[in-house]
Design a protein around this motif. Structure first.
Motif, mmCIF file in Angstrom:
data_model
loop_
_atom_site.group_PDB
_atom_site.id
_atom_site.type_symbol
_atom_site.label_atom_id
_atom_site.label_comp_id
_atom_site.label_asym_id
_atom_site.label_seq_id
_atom_site.Cartn_x
_atom_site.Cartn_y
_atom_site.Cartn_z
ATOM 1 N N ALA A 150 0.840 -1.191 0.000
ATOM 2 C CA ALA A 150 0.000 0.000 0.000
ATOM 3 C C ALA A 150 0.877 1.244 0.000
ATOM 4 O O ALA A 150 2.037 1.194 0.416
ATOM 5 N N LYS A 151 0.324 2.356 -0.468
ATOM 6 C CA LYS A 151 1.040 3.619 -0.527
ATOM 7 C C LYS A 151 0.262 4.688 0.230
ATOM 8 O O LYS A 151 -0.965 4.661 0.266
ATOM 9 N N PHE A 152 0.974 5.625 0.821
ATOM 10 C CA PHE A 152 0.324 6.793 1.410
ATOM 11 C C PHE A 152 1.324 7.930 1.512
ATOM 12 O O PHE A 152 2.530 7.711 1.509
ATOM 13 N N GLU A 153 0.794 9.153 1.579
ATOM 14 C CA GLU A 153 1.649 10.315 1.763
ATOM 15 C C GLU A 153 0.854 11.445 2.392
ATOM 16 O O GLU A 153 -0.358 11.555 2.202
ATOM 17 N N LYS A 154 1.561 12.279 3.128
ATOM 18 C CA LYS A 154 0.973 13.458 3.759
ATOM 19 C C LYS A 154 1.016 14.615 2.763
ATOM 20 O O LYS A 154 2.047 14.874 2.154
ATOM 21 N N VAL A 155 -0.120 15.296 2.590
ATOM 22 C CA VAL A 155 -0.216 16.389 1.620
ATOM 23 C C VAL A 155 -0.694 17.662 2.331
ATOM 24 O O VAL A 155 -1.804 17.686 2.879
ATOM 25 N N PRO A 156 0.139 18.713 2.372
ATOM 26 C CA PRO A 156 -0.287 19.976 2.998
ATOM 27 C C PRO A 156 -1.554 20.509 2.340
ATOM 28 O O PRO A 156 -1.746 20.385 1.128
#
Length: 200
Positions: A150-156
């Protein structure tokens, strides 16, 4: 500051649509760089991470062996994809009847900065009580995501942020081997047959 109730009711749909679009893109584009077994989640028995559930209990993947497992990555501030999926899961569990009690059903938070066990407990009170929320240190969340591919990222997002993440529901058989995925965009008629297959 948005209230969590407003989030559950679906405010901020644009952010949710972005999360879904990017999550789906991650899932579909991985094949361009990887092939074969590298695309599939590893068996649960080969995963190694330690998280805390929304009741304060320590949880490891080995705890899931012996029961079919359903796993979704998400976060409590998700505006629409996560509450929609959790509502779907709640409906599937109800339709399965007593068979649903044989499943491990898990939400792994990709936002441990905000998703404490207490926050998860409050959020999951809106859904089927058989869904267990998991959180923990970011390093452990990353290890879990790596095992599931799985992939995830924090986005301002202004003074705040959102989380983009893979939006599929992962299914595993009782022996811990990968049994399929329920993709967010697919016809929901196919979800129950997929779950019944891993239930055996």
């Amino acid at each position: 500051m948005r209230t969590r109730r407003a989030v559950i009711l679906g405010l901020g749909g644009a952010a949710g649509a972005l999360a879904f679009t990017l999550g789906l893109g991650w899932w579909q584009s991985r094949g361009r760089a990887q092939s074969g077994a590298d695309l599939l989640p590893v068996p649960i028995a080969e995963m190694a991470f330690t998280l805390t559930d929304h009741r304060g209990n320590t949880v490891r993947p080995a705890d899931w062996i012996g029961r079919p497992t359903l796993v979704f990555f998400g976060f409590t501030w998700c505006p629409d994809v996560c509450p929609t999926t959790l509502s779907d899961i709640s409906g599937w569990l109800e339709e399965l009847g007593p068979d649903a009690d044989r499943l491990n059903c898990l939400l792994i938070s990709v936002d441990p900065e905000r998703d404490t066990p207490e926050t998860l407990a409050d959020y999951l009170a809106n859904f089927d009580p058989r869904i267990t929320g998991l959180t923990g240190p970011m390093a452990e969340i990353e290890r879990a995501a790596a095992g599931f591919r799985a992939k995830f990222e924090k986005v301002p997002q202004g003074d705040d942020y959102t989380m983009n993440h893979t939006a599929g529901v992962f299914l595993f058989r009782a022996d811990g081997n990968f049994g399929g995925i329920i993709d967010y965009h697919e016809d929901r008629r196919f979800a129950l047959p997929k779950i019944r297959r891993v239930l055996g």
